[in-house]
Design a protein around this motif. Sequence first.
Motif, PDB file in Angstrom:
ATOM      1  N   UNK A 290     -18.669  -3.428  38.293  1.00  0.00           N
ATOM      2  CA  UNK A 290     -17.577  -4.255  38.498  1.00  0.00           C
ATOM      3  C   UNK A 290     -17.416  -4.266  36.919  1.00  0.00           C
ATOM      4  N   UNK A 291     -18.150  -4.924  35.882  1.00  0.00           N
ATOM      5  CA  UNK A 291     -17.607  -5.144  34.647  1.00  0.00           C
ATOM      6  C   UNK A 291     -17.077  -3.733  34.543  1.00  0.00           C
ATOM      7  N   UNK A 292     -16.764  -2.911  34.758  1.00  0.00           N
ATOM      8  CA  UNK A 292     -15.880  -1.399  34.224  1.00  0.00           C
ATOM      9  C   UNK A 292     -14.850  -2.154  34.952  1.00  0.00           C
ATOM     10  N   UNK A 293     -14.938  -2.188  36.670  1.00  0.00           N
ATOM     11  CA  UNK A 293     -13.873  -2.610  37.004  1.00  0.00           C
ATOM     12  C   UNK A 293     -12.688  -3.479  36.417  1.00  0.00           C
ATOM     13  N   UNK A 294     -13.420  -4.554  36.280  1.00  0.00           N
ATOM     14  CA  UNK A 294     -12.597  -6.023  35.355  1.00  0.00           C
ATOM     15  C   UNK A 294     -11.894  -4.985  33.836  1.00  0.00           C
TER      16      UNK A 294
ATOM     17  N   UNK B 270     -10.528  -9.395  40.543  1.00  0.00           N
ATOM     18  CA  UNK B 270     -10.934  -8.100  41.327  1.00  0.00           C
ATOM     19  C   UNK B 270     -10.939  -8.021  42.414  1.00  0.00           C
TER      20      UNK B 270
ATOM     21  N   UNK C  41     -24.149  -0.704  31.651  1.00  0.00           N
ATOM     22  CA  UNK C  41     -24.777   1.080  31.942  1.00  0.00           C
ATOM     23  C   UNK C  41     -25.767   0.772  31.449  1.00  0.00           C
TER      24      UNK C  41
ATOM     25  N   UNK D  47      -9.903 -13.298  37.512  1.00  0.00           N
ATOM     26  CA  UNK D  47     -10.173 -11.760  36.942  1.00  0.00           C
ATOM     27  C   UNK D  47      -9.570 -10.401  38.016  1.00  0.00           C
TER      28      UNK D  47
ATOM     29  N   UNK E 192     -27.564  -6.405  33.171  1.00  0.00           N
ATOM     30  CA  UNK E 192     -26.981  -5.969  34.199  1.00  0.00           C
ATOM     31  C   UNK E 192     -25.465  -4.937  34.559  1.00  0.00           C
ATOM     32  N   UNK E 193     -24.366  -6.405  33.043  1.00  0.00           N
ATOM     33  CA  UNK E 193     -23.152  -5.998  32.902  1.00  0.00           C
ATOM     34  C   UNK E 193     -23.008  -4.658  32.054  1.00  0.00           C
TER      35      UNK E 193
ATOM     36  N   UNK F 229     -19.845   6.556  35.567  1.00  0.00           N
ATOM     37  CA  UNK F 229     -21.040   4.815  36.243  1.00  0.00           C
ATOM     38  C   UNK F 229     -22.107   5.691  37.272  1.00  0.00           C
TER      39      UNK F 229
ATOM     40  N   UNK G 260     -23.798  -2.935  41.519  1.00  0.00           N
ATOM     41  CA  UNK G 260     -24.373  -3.469  39.918  1.00  0.00           C
ATOM     42  C   UNK G 260     -23.649  -3.997  39.176  1.00  0.00           C
ATOM     43  N   UNK G 261     -23.545  -4.866  38.634  1.00  0.00           N
ATOM     44  CA  UNK G 261     -23.186  -5.737  37.366  1.00  0.00           C
ATOM     45  C   UNK G 261     -21.622  -4.742  36.851  1.00  0.00           C
ATOM     46  N   UNK G 262     -22.750  -3.881  36.454  1.00  0.00           N
ATOM     47  CA  UNK G 262     -21.743  -2.619  35.467  1.00  0.00           C
ATOM     48  C   UNK G 262     -20.407  -2.594  36.148  1.00  0.00           C
TER      49      UNK G 262
ATOM     50  N   UNK H 234      -5.124  -6.431  32.831  1.00  0.00           N
ATOM     51  CA  UNK H 234      -6.286  -5.815  32.880  1.00  0.00           C
ATOM     52  C   UNK H 234      -6.445  -6.053  31.033  1.00  0.00           C
TER      53      UNK H 234
ATOM     54  N   UNK I 152     -20.597 -11.172  32.123  1.00  0.00           N
ATOM     55  CA  UNK I 152     -20.936 -11.615  32.822  1.00  0.00           C
ATOM     56  C   UNK I 152     -21.997 -11.843  33.029  1.00  0.00           C
TER      57      UNK I 152
ATOM     58  N   UNK J 234     -33.809   0.830  37.602  1.00  0.00           N
ATOM     59  CA  UNK J 234     -32.107   0.611  36.688  1.00  0.00           C
ATOM     60  C   UNK J 234     -31.250   0.052  36.919  1.00  0.00           C
TER      61      UNK J 234
END
Lengths: 322, 338, 467
Positions: C358-362, B73, B115, B71, B112-113, C374, C354-356, B100, B107, C467
């Motif tokens: 990382x998700x945003x970065x992805x 990352x 917001x 990815x 959690x993935x 965020x 937080x995973x989200x 990207x 995930x 949260x």
Amino acid sequence: MDKILEVKNLKLYYHTSKGVVKALDDVSFDLYKGETLGLVGESGCGKTTTGTALLRMPTAPGRYDGGQILIDGRDIIPLPEKDVRKNVRWEEVAMVFQGAMNCLTPVYTIGKQMLETLQEHRDMEKEQAEELIREYLGLVGLPGEVMKRYPHELSGGMKQRVVIATALFLKPKFVILDEPTTALDVIVQAQIINLLKKLKKTFDLSFIFITHDLALEAEVADRICVMYAGKIAELGTNAQIFGKQGPMHPYTEKLLAATPRLHRKVESLSFIPGTPPDLIDPPKGCRFNPRCHKVMDKCYVEEPPLKEVEPGHMVACWRLEK
Amino acid sequence: MSENKNPEVLLKVENLKKHFTPHMGLAASLGKARKVVKAVDGISFDIKKGEIFALIGESGSGKTTTGKLVMKLIEPTSGTMIFDGEDVTSIAKKQLEAYRRKVQMIFQDPYASMNPRFKIRDVLEEPLSIHRIEGDRARHDEMIVKALEEVKITPPEEFMTRFPHMLSGGQRQRVATARTLILNPKMLVADEPVSMIDLSTRAEILHMMKDVQRDLGLTYLYITHDLSTARYFADRIAVMYLGRIVEMGPADMIIDKPLHPYTKALIDAVPEPESGKVDVIKELPISGEIPSPANIPAGCRFHTRCPYATDECKTLPEPELEDIGGGHMHACRRWKEI
Amino acid sequence: MNLKDFLAGLSDFWSEFRRDKAGLIGLAILVVAILAIIFEPVIVPFKEVNSKWRDINYWEDNSSGAPPAWTNAFSSEKKAVTTSLDRPRKEEIEGDGVSIRRYEFDYSYRYDQPPLDVIFRAEGWGTFPILVSVERPDGQVIDLYQYVAEGLDGDDLRVTLANDSKSAAYQFLAVNASEADMANYDSYSVKPMVIMFSEASPSMATAPVALTGKYKFIVQTMVMSEDVRIDNAHFTVVGSVSGILGSDTGKRDLFSGLLAGLKWALLIGFVTSFISVLLGVLYGIISAYFGGAIDSTMNFIYELFVSMPVLPILIVISAVFKPSIWFIIAALVVFSWTGPVKTVRSMAMQIKEETYIEAARALGAGKWRIIFKHMLPLLIPYSFASMALSVPGAILYEASVSLLGLGDATITTWGQILHDALSSGAVLNGLWWWVVPPGFSIAIMGMSFAFIGSAMDKILHPKLRTR
């Protein structure tokens, strides 16, 4: 076999501002000495609630709204909290909570944490207590020097063994294990399962094994209790549920079919459509009716009772009435 | 199998390594020598266009790190990654942005993935605004609806105004998939996409992902610890142990005829829902747990747990992957004897 | 987030907030304070307090060092309260080319101790004679004072009866009091106020008895030409107790001063805490997000600011620059932005993992997008709580600087009132009403924000964690 636990028509409701959540509704089962009873079902079906209810620790805002929990014939529901803390919890019933291995205090050694639990219940000299802890660590396959280690120095499997040893060393009548292997890798999971089997055999222990994974229950449980939406859907022996004939309740059937099998190549896995119902306002009639593939007219009208269809095999389904 | 029809390689990974040097405080770094954590220690594999490639391993095997490397990352320590004919090992910001768009990730934790303060619509619009996809609100809504329909979230309009916490785990994972699809990627990295979803609905999500893959001609890198779903879901499987691939090949071959003792142990450990096993204590060929990647054993890194290990395994350099035909590769010196 | 969600969130917050008693008390105090600021022009007794606080002339008709009027309730001898009589009945008796203009002021006197003075005041134009008299409840009319105002042009007309009516009072006393008593008096030692407000009896010189009832102060003038004008005619009865909170030795009404200081206290508190928390939160997020060398450097700068003693530096700055209130606020911000940094940094560190994120970065999100879209929204609740909690500090620092006489001399603040009180020896002379209310106000304002802040903290913090 001795019956050590008898749950009779247990009702545990959560009284929330939105309404009454019938988390456990008329649940009855027994546990015999030296047996492992598996509690299985989807998340939210009442497995963990049953576990904490047996410990007289219903999760807030849960309340006992009927039924009995008889341990060796004594109902623990009306006992005063002080009595429960002193004589029941951990003394008669112990529980390995889900994720308990990650809840060990990081700043104390394993020995100190176990010692504290032990000394809370037993008036013991430190040396004597340490000797006992060492013995129980040995039983779960850990060297005594683990006592001097901190939780972060141990692997997941070792921590889970520590937690199991802690649940055992007051010699409770039975131990509730809530998803004890979910966070572990397959090989470690198999090791823990083997350990539990050995302990059971050697000391004639009784377990209530809670998991969402039917395949695991097939490995460990003598009898399996399938729960759905706060009620028991099916209760049978390992052979009855996993044998040739297979389960009788459509929910168990579906759950078993959705369990992936490594050694069987299938084109498409089956699944249960939809989600478990809202327990504030469950469907009328059988609670499984919106997701059932064998639903009949009667299922929408009346709730099926849990009936013995063959010796030791109880099913709550109208289809078996005929 | 799709890879036969379309043998073109989409992602080629060669000798990829990721070593972490732990960040220590001044006092700690004076006292101890820094231990390098070799999370990924030289792995090579190809993923063909339209293929589902599964990376299997226990925790600590380096499978998630590999996913993050793919990815982009995190940056690799060494090795190369070629995506669609282009070297993407170290690329500038502009190219990274383009990359990207082509490679997206699902995930593990659908809770959690996303917001928690974003509505589903905002969750799905985020990639559009990040990549400055042209279009007004109505055009964006159209694309969002299309993506939600693709993952069978119906009716999409109704879900767009909800918050993630109002959805079930399965629904969230569908939304997470829709979020990746909205940019029309070529490849998806799915890191344990179903491990936190109830067993009863797990298959439903896997079906959906497979449908999407067929519909859109996607390529998946499926990262999991679960052999059973990998067998069902993936075309090819690579088994990782301590940062290395120890066995790789078509899914059925790996499960039915494993060559490496580690793969065998993994397969043996999987419980099957059959009766008559309660009183049987399962033979486990390997004992103990996976060593720390900061302290990798010399020689074959599996020798500390291998029941067949000889002195050779401990002293000779690590065996490389060897193809025995049919694309089935393994890294065991004694595979014939065991 | 649209308005509806915002309101829903707000109502959730409110339903939790209202269960916190301390928070509610704090909120009530704040609401009262804000209402007081809004209605200040209506409720303040001295309308020009903001511009004339340091103008001696503005206050000259007020009583000096008088306790609050309500202290009467606790003493056996009721003292006259300072009162303004400004609604005269006006009468014009037209004559032959001249007219008599007559103003009547009603005053109801029901005390034991007469006022210290009764002052007539007006603005006048032209030349005219003027006669001030009083009609007592017993029907007697005393012509207190008369004179001719000459060539006025909007000048102040001021008659202080305590001085100006001495001869009239002496005559009135001479008519009524016994001769023996009169021997001790002359027209200089006579106390017109005592005589004016006592029963007419032979013993009134030695043992005066208060004559309560309706008094009528009458001002008459003869208008002889077109250019004669009298505006804003009013009496002030100067009592020995005054106003809601008394007056200081500079005759200033303390209630007016306190009310004038309220808005500054809130302004200082709000502006300082808003800017400094905003800066601090951003600083903390940036430090946490970038990590590494940037984090270390930012941490070092943070430590530098934290280790500086704020008050001494503030005092030195104030002494050297004689600062305006804005300068003081700026200086406070420079030292108080550090407040939320550590907490925000640790919270942001957690959010960053937080995973989200990382998700945003992805998905390709850049760092500023992640920080502002965020991370920052999650920290807003904490920021509000932290703002509320840092208000008291700002109010206190300003008060401390002002207390030392180093505040902004163009405005009125509670600290300055306290400073004046201390430098005039209010504590030594027992003028508690000069010291206690401003001190109390500072404490209560601080306390209300502390209550609100901790209630918000309790509600908003756990949410963030879960949260």
